[in-house]
Design a protein around this motif. Sequence first.
Motif, PDB file in Angstrom:
ATOM      1  N   ILE A 111      -2.566   4.883 -20.497  1.00 40.39           N
ATOM      2  CA  ILE A 111      -2.790   5.047 -19.050  1.00 40.39           C
ATOM      3  C   ILE A 111      -3.419   3.783 -18.447  1.00 40.39           C
ATOM      4  O   ILE A 111      -4.367   3.233 -18.978  1.00 40.39           O
ATOM      5  N   ASP A 112      -2.842   3.398 -17.337  1.00 37.93           N
ATOM      6  CA  ASP A 112      -3.343   2.239 -16.627  1.00 37.93           C
ATOM      7  C   ASP A 112      -4.024   2.725 -15.342  1.00 37.93           C
ATOM      8  O   ASP A 112      -3.725   3.811 -14.859  1.00 37.93           O
ATOM      9  N   ARG A 113      -4.914   1.908 -14.840  1.00 41.45           N
ATOM     10  CA  ARG A 113      -5.553   2.288 -13.575  1.00 41.45           C
ATOM     11  C   ARG A 113      -5.074   1.356 -12.474  1.00 41.45           C
ATOM     12  O   ARG A 113      -5.002   0.143 -12.671  1.00 41.45           O
ATOM     13  N   VAL A 114      -4.757   1.944 -11.337  1.00 39.89           N
ATOM     14  CA  VAL A 114      -4.441   1.115 -10.174  1.00 39.89           C
ATOM     15  C   VAL A 114      -5.648   1.171  -9.248  1.00 39.89           C
ATOM     16  O   VAL A 114      -6.114   2.259  -8.893  1.00 39.89           O
ATOM     17  N   ARG A 115      -6.140  -0.012  -8.904  1.00 36.96           N
ATOM     18  CA  ARG A 115      -7.340  -0.030  -8.061  1.00 36.96           C
ATOM     19  C   ARG A 115      -6.972  -0.491  -6.654  1.00 36.96           C
ATOM     20  O   ARG A 115      -6.329  -1.533  -6.479  1.00 36.96           O
ATOM     21  N   PHE A 116      -7.342   0.313  -5.683  1.00 38.76           N
ATOM     22  CA  PHE A 116      -7.144  -0.061  -4.285  1.00 38.76           C
ATOM     23  C   PHE A 116      -8.516  -0.322  -3.670  1.00 38.76           C
ATOM     24  O   PHE A 116      -9.434   0.489  -3.841  1.00 38.76           O
ATOM     25  N   ILE A 138      -2.697   3.836   6.013  1.00 34.90           N
ATOM     26  CA  ILE A 138      -1.571   4.378   5.232  1.00 34.90           C
ATOM     27  C   ILE A 138      -0.317   3.497   5.327  1.00 34.90           C
ATOM     28  O   ILE A 138       0.577   3.573   4.473  1.00 34.90           O
ATOM     29  N   LYS A 139      -0.269   2.649   6.351  1.00 40.68           N
ATOM     30  CA  LYS A 139       0.895   1.765   6.498  1.00 40.68           C
ATOM     31  C   LYS A 139       1.019   0.787   5.324  1.00 40.68           C
ATOM     32  O   LYS A 139       2.085   0.244   5.077  1.00 40.68           O
ATOM     33  N   TYR A 140      -0.096   0.591   4.647  1.00 43.69           N
ATOM     34  CA  TYR A 140      -0.080  -0.315   3.490  1.00 43.69           C
ATOM     35  C   TYR A 140       1.055   0.056   2.538  1.00 43.69           C
ATOM     36  O   TYR A 140       1.733  -0.803   1.983  1.00 43.69           O
TER      37      TYR A 140
END
Lengths: 547, 214
Positions: free
Chosen positions: A486-491, A461-463
Amino acid sequence: MHHLDIAILNAFKKVEGKELTTSEIVRLIFPDDANTFDVDGADILFVGGEKKVRGKIRHKKSLLHKRLLYHLNKLVKNNILKLSGIEEFGEKRFALSGDSGEIILEDNTKTIVINNNLKPLTPIDGYEDKKIIKKLDPNNWINKLDSIVLDATKFSDLDKLYNAVYDLFNEVSDCIAILNFEKLIQNKDDTFLSTFIKNLSNDTKDYNKRIGFIINCENIYDKARMKNFIRLFSSDSNNSLQIFFDVTISAIKQNNTLFSYIIETFSQKKIKINIKNKELCKSPVFFGKAGVYSFDEKEWKLYKKEFADKTIGVSCSSSTLMVDIQEFFNNYKNAHEFREFMLKANKALLIANVNKRKTAHHCLRSIHKLNKPYSREFFFFERNYIRFWNYNFKLFEKNSFLLDIFRTIKEESESFFFTEETIYKSCGIPIRFKIAFSSAFRKSDLTMTQRSYVKRTVHNIKYFDSVDSINYLKTREKLSKIFNGIDRVRFFRVTVDNPKEVINEFNYILKNLHIPFFTYDFAKIKGNAKLTSFFADENKKNKTKLK
Amino acid sequence: MEIIAKNILEAWKTTLKVIMKNGEDFIDRDKRVCRELLNVILIIESTKDIEEPINVMKRFKDFIYPNIDEIKSIMLNKIDPSGYNYSYGQRLFNYRNAKNQIDNFIYPLLKSNPNSRRGIAIIYDPLVDSLKNKKSVPGLISVYFKVYKSKLDITVNIRSNDFFIGWPANIYQIYALQKYLADKLKIPIGKITVFSDSAHIFHEHFDKINEILG
């Protein structure tokens, strides 16, 4: 219609949109007679010296030509064929009239459909050659929809849903999303769920389609069945099938154990977890091979209120163009040229829509059949997509004017679409013509430039506290406001020691970030450019290019 | 206000001039400034130059004007096409999926009794269109056919008529319908009369209109 008219049209059907000379048509329609046109082969039929035989052949040829020309001219007069040219010796060349799509002839007794594969001329053809812009599924760009949503509650069981999806593969280029899937598997018999997933998994692979199961986590009450679905999905599906979880913080809390199971199972099998924040977006969001699909929020509300009970679902995307930003600026100098290019892209989408309307009745037969008598309403909420590939987030972070360029280009596109809608309405042609901006996925076209931005990895979570991440996420938030598609954020999260940590990260994103849709990807990261070298190059290039 | 014109282009330009000069300005639902003239009757004697206004519109390159195929097809296509909120053709040839007003009523009517004054077809459908919040409602309300001096005349009632953007397509559609029935009846086409309840133009198009008017 005369039998020779039909024979001529069948000849054009055979050659799929190509032009034909009168002689070629004669050969196709009267093959037996045509075989006697060669002097050598004519000996059996025509008796006499070579000169005499030639004369007889010429006579026979001319009779057949005359006979056909009457019908050819009639078809030209009726606007079914067009005269496309005249050969060296005055012989006429014909083609199917109309720009593209299917020509449909109807009289009192029959309907004849002829596919005219000529692709419509669009003002982006030159850019296509330079690989700057791509059409999604170019061969079906004017006769299929990109993506649709089916409401699972409209089907009494999994078999009926499967049959509908299978039939609709013919009419959809990219993705079919299944809404309210949680209701179907909780309320109805789920004995054949494994077969259903396996079949879809095979079919999507065979037909190169995507299926999305949209799960509203607020409607989960039978956790055992949901767990069973997750288990079967993780073992029987491939990556052409995706699950999209519609969540709120409280829905995650209520289904904590289930989410722990999902994270544990999916991370082990390297299956993506796709999350939509319901607080930010009520309408369905899913992705196919082209990118993310969604609806306009206000329109979705209207759909729910007035049409959801009438149709089996709703069309989401009509036509898609994908713009390779890096390739554009490899070829062109500045933002002004980019604006001009975008206007041309808008015009190309309009042309695609015009052609789609021409052929919709015949090309989208299953959709019409399944939605009767409300097939018209099925299309009321669809949009067209312009998707961007390889735009550089780091540049957006540093140069806020780039965001302004996107913002104004979007405004200009919306204004173009509004004007055209108004023009068509004034002309007694009440059409819908809407546009959405979003990102492109490279999977849709591997000839697009190599990814040049850096993928983000979350270790814990510090990310979310690091300056780099904060800047990145702020930019994505800003972009998500511009991208009405809508855009997607990929982690990326390579290892998961404890699913609860991931749940905390989900909650953090849902609570603190204005990101409507994100994916946790457990696959090993591939294809990152080296950060330092890439940005150094890009900054240099863009200082000169984007004036 | 009644305008009599010899041909299509004259009809268009004269009416545009009259609206420019005598129209009243107001702001419409989409917040566009509109100049409007009420109850305009336009009588056109010849349709030889029917495609001219469309050709003029196609010269403007900042928008795409619908092509003639689609303009015509929305009027004459008998099937209920998807992709449109409604279609004139469907309303004329298959009203409420029950009545072909042209082929099964007006054609036999005028064939058997050319003097008939009952050759009317309705496009507006109160059950579908008379909804307060409905966004897309037909502009063309009704069509009236009359055989006069052995030619087929047509009179139409248009409730809202954008004379710059819409009219070139509207008049082509009216002509196409007139021609369709005249060919069926095997008589020549006669006059076109257009009754526009609201004949209007928008301020944003004034430059282009002035360009056309020269």
